[in-house]
Scaffold this active site. Sequence first.
Site, mmCIF file in Angstrom:
data_model
loop_
_atom_site.group_PDB
_atom_site.id
_atom_site.type_symbol
_atom_site.label_atom_id
_atom_site.label_comp_id
_atom_site.label_asym_id
_atom_site.label_seq_id
_atom_site.Cartn_x
_atom_site.Cartn_y
_atom_site.Cartn_z
ATOM 1 N N ASN A 209 0.824 -1.211 0.000
ATOM 2 C CA ASN A 209 0.000 0.000 0.000
ATOM 3 C C ASN A 209 0.861 1.266 0.000
ATOM 4 O O ASN A 209 0.558 2.236 -0.696
ATOM 5 C CB ASN A 209 -0.946 0.012 1.206
ATOM 6 C CG ASN A 209 -2.250 -0.720 0.899
ATOM 7 O OD1 ASN A 209 -2.407 -1.297 -0.179
ATOM 8 N ND2 ASN A 209 -3.186 -0.717 1.834
ATOM 9 N N ALA A 253 -2.574 10.638 -12.486
ATOM 10 C CA ALA A 253 -2.468 11.827 -11.631
ATOM 11 C C ALA A 253 -3.868 12.313 -11.281
ATOM 12 O O ALA A 253 -4.810 12.162 -12.059
ATOM 13 C CB ALA A 253 -1.697 12.912 -12.371
ATOM 14 N N GLY A 254 -4.013 12.859 -10.101
ATOM 15 C CA GLY A 254 -5.344 13.314 -9.668
ATOM 16 C C GLY A 254 -5.250 14.241 -8.480
ATOM 17 O O GLY A 254 -4.197 14.859 -8.229
ATOM 18 N N CYS A 261 -7.717 3.133 3.318
ATOM 19 C CA CYS A 261 -6.522 2.288 3.398
ATOM 20 C C CYS A 261 -5.219 3.075 3.238
ATOM 21 O O CYS A 261 -4.422 3.137 4.168
ATOM 22 C CB CYS A 261 -6.599 1.193 2.344
ATOM 23 S SG CYS A 261 -8.086 0.212 2.520
ATOM 24 N N LYS A 322 -13.255 7.350 -4.642
ATOM 25 C CA LYS A 322 -13.062 6.755 -5.966
ATOM 26 C C LYS A 322 -14.422 6.265 -6.431
ATOM 27 O O LYS A 322 -15.364 6.215 -5.631
ATOM 28 C CB LYS A 322 -12.055 5.607 -5.903
ATOM 29 C CG LYS A 322 -12.479 4.479 -4.954
ATOM 30 C CD LYS A 322 -11.416 3.437 -4.849
ATOM 31 C CE LYS A 322 -11.735 2.273 -5.730
ATOM 32 N NZ LYS A 322 -10.817 1.162 -5.580
HETATM 33 C C1 UGA Z 1 -6.171 -0.031 -1.802
HETATM 34 C C2 UGA Z 1 -5.280 -1.002 -2.588
HETATM 35 O O1 UGA Z 1 -5.312 -0.679 -3.981
HETATM 36 C C3 UGA Z 1 -5.743 -2.445 -2.404
HETATM 37 O O2 UGA Z 1 -4.828 -3.335 -3.051
HETATM 38 C C4 UGA Z 1 -5.783 -2.756 -0.895
HETATM 39 O O3 UGA Z 1 -6.258 -4.060 -0.647
HETATM 40 C C5 UGA Z 1 -6.713 -1.773 -0.201
HETATM 41 O O4 UGA Z 1 -6.220 -0.436 -0.430
HETATM 42 C C6 UGA Z 1 -6.685 -2.097 1.273
HETATM 43 O O5 UGA Z 1 -5.640 -1.952 1.900
HETATM 44 O O6 UGA Z 1 -7.692 -2.615 1.766
HETATM 45 P P1 UGA Z 1 -8.581 1.084 -2.240
HETATM 46 O O7 UGA Z 1 -8.197 2.021 -1.134
HETATM 47 O O8 UGA Z 1 -9.909 0.431 -2.198
HETATM 48 O O9 UGA Z 1 -7.492 -0.108 -2.375
HETATM 49 O O10 UGA Z 1 -8.566 1.901 -3.618
HETATM 50 P P2 UGA Z 1 -7.486 2.229 -4.742
HETATM 51 O O11 UGA Z 1 -8.058 1.835 -6.042
HETATM 52 O O12 UGA Z 1 -6.152 1.703 -4.409
HETATM 53 O O13 UGA Z 1 -7.459 3.820 -4.703
HETATM 54 C C7 UGA Z 1 -6.983 4.536 -3.557
HETATM 55 C C8 UGA Z 1 -6.887 6.014 -3.854
HETATM 56 O O14 UGA Z 1 -5.852 6.269 -4.788
HETATM 57 C C9 UGA Z 1 -8.150 6.604 -4.489
HETATM 58 O O15 UGA Z 1 -8.411 7.878 -3.916
HETATM 59 C C10 UGA Z 1 -7.809 6.734 -5.958
HETATM 60 O O16 UGA Z 1 -8.520 7.751 -6.617
HETATM 61 C C11 UGA Z 1 -6.334 7.053 -5.874
HETATM 62 N N1 UGA Z 1 -5.595 6.689 -7.109
HETATM 63 C C12 UGA Z 1 -5.452 5.395 -7.471
HETATM 64 C C13 UGA Z 1 -5.030 7.693 -7.874
HETATM 65 O O17 UGA Z 1 -5.150 8.903 -7.564
HETATM 66 N N2 UGA Z 1 -4.330 7.342 -8.995
HETATM 67 C C14 UGA Z 1 -4.166 6.044 -9.380
HETATM 68 O O18 UGA Z 1 -3.489 5.802 -10.401
HETATM 69 C C15 UGA Z 1 -4.746 5.052 -8.597
#
Ligand code: UGA
Length: 451
Positions: A209, A253-254, A261, A322
């Site tokens: 993470n 990017a965002g 998490c 998200k």
């Molecule tokens: C994250 C991990 O991706 C999972 O593998 C993990 O199991 C989970 O945490 C956990 O520890 O339980 P999650 O928090 O549900 O999952 O969502 P993500 O898809 O990872 O996104 C997290 C944040 O990062 C969101 O705000 C998303 O918008 C942002 N993000 C993600 C970006 O800004 N850019 C990206 O390229 C990807």
Amino acid sequence: MQGSRKYANCNVSGACIADFGHHVICVDKDNIKISALNAGEIPIYEPGLDEIVQSNVRQGRLSFTTELSETLDEAAAVFIAVGTPSRRGDGHADLSYVYAATREIALALKRFTVVITKSTVPVGTGDEIERIIRELRPDIDVAVVSNPEFLREGAAIHDFKHPDRIVVGTHDERARALLAEIYRPLYLNRAPIVYTGRRTAELIKYAANAFLATKITFINEIADLCERVGADVQEVACGIGLDNRIGPKFLHAGPGFGGSCFPKDVRALIKTARDHDVPMRILEAVETVNDTRKRAMARKVSSVFAGLLRGKTVAVLGLTFKPNTDDVREAPSLALITALQDMGARVRAYDPVGMEQAKQVLADVTYCRDPYDCVEEADAVVIVTEWEQFRALDLERVRDLMACPVMVDLRNVYRPEDMKKYGFAYTSIGRLPTHEPVKLVDAPFSIAAAV
Ligand code: UGA
């Protein structure tokens, strides 16, 4: 079902393990939650979960109860899958739910049982769980395993069924054999099982993470630089992501990462490292940069109005951290909206499923029926979460409804050229805005041209 065993659990993993053919009993102390589940209602928004729960309940493999003791009559394994939020005040993972569940499990054990931690817990927690159980029940043999979860909210079922890997942390052969049996259907799909020590498994979860959070923060800072020097962050991400050593994922990017998490796990890993006298300077920077970024997004909006947002109406599309979740925990929308309000703006907002959650934490926001209701008479619209329905907006209608056609797209959903054609003043992340003349920063060196 032949070969099936009973497992006690209560989350997406529980439903998916039942779907493999095992018997799962989900236990929760919350009477209301369990009554709702028994009435067929799913208390969280997770696409596809209701179908899996309903079909496994119907087939008699999945049930729900508040009584832990009776579930352990037959269970070969019990998963601890409780929350480990940030502890108020110091940012350490709050392990009180984990240890409370451990004590209850210990008192209810009937015979040798494999106790598996799915909750995200700091290194060494498995040792403490084992100590508690052995102290309370010296008469019973247990194997305590770390089996972290890598599921993303909104895609949890897909992630469970198509994992990149399964991590099993234990040196106990009986426990390894049982975990191999639980995950056999995935193993047949060639998902690798990484067998390792318990402490290593616990750290793998945090390191994964923290690494992903770092990757996002890195590309976010590159995006800021792109805006200054006239480059395009999406093309940079593509250009570096094609290198197999870097990989294309988590380079969008965002407005900064949110959710239940990444922010808490980055904080907790920094704390663990500090306790062991190992500084985590990169992660400390990730945490600070990300926190600052969310609020700074409001400046992107105000800069379109030369810093004068007072009295302006801003429409915010997307409140959840998200898409495909109703979760607003640490969502960029929260810091952004508060900052917009501090600057004197009125905020209207719409989210397909997150408005009820948002209402509990955001004051003075006008919640709207749909995106078009939201943008009506607004001076600017900000896309904060990339829900599918925001990708296909009727842009002419949006433009005509607005008092002023300004769009700030924090997820790069649209293309600047298209937005210009529709007549929007359009600002996005890591790409040049359409509303200003291109101002390239001079290179900090000069080249002498030979004449
Ligand atoms: C994250 C991990 O991706 C999972 O593998 C993990 O199991 C989970 O945490 C956990 O520890 O339980 P999650 O928090 O549900 O999952 O969502 P993500 O898809 O990872 O996104 C997290 C944040 O990062 C969101 O705000 C998303 O918008 C942002 N993000 C993600 C970006 O800004 N850019 C990206 O390229 C990807």
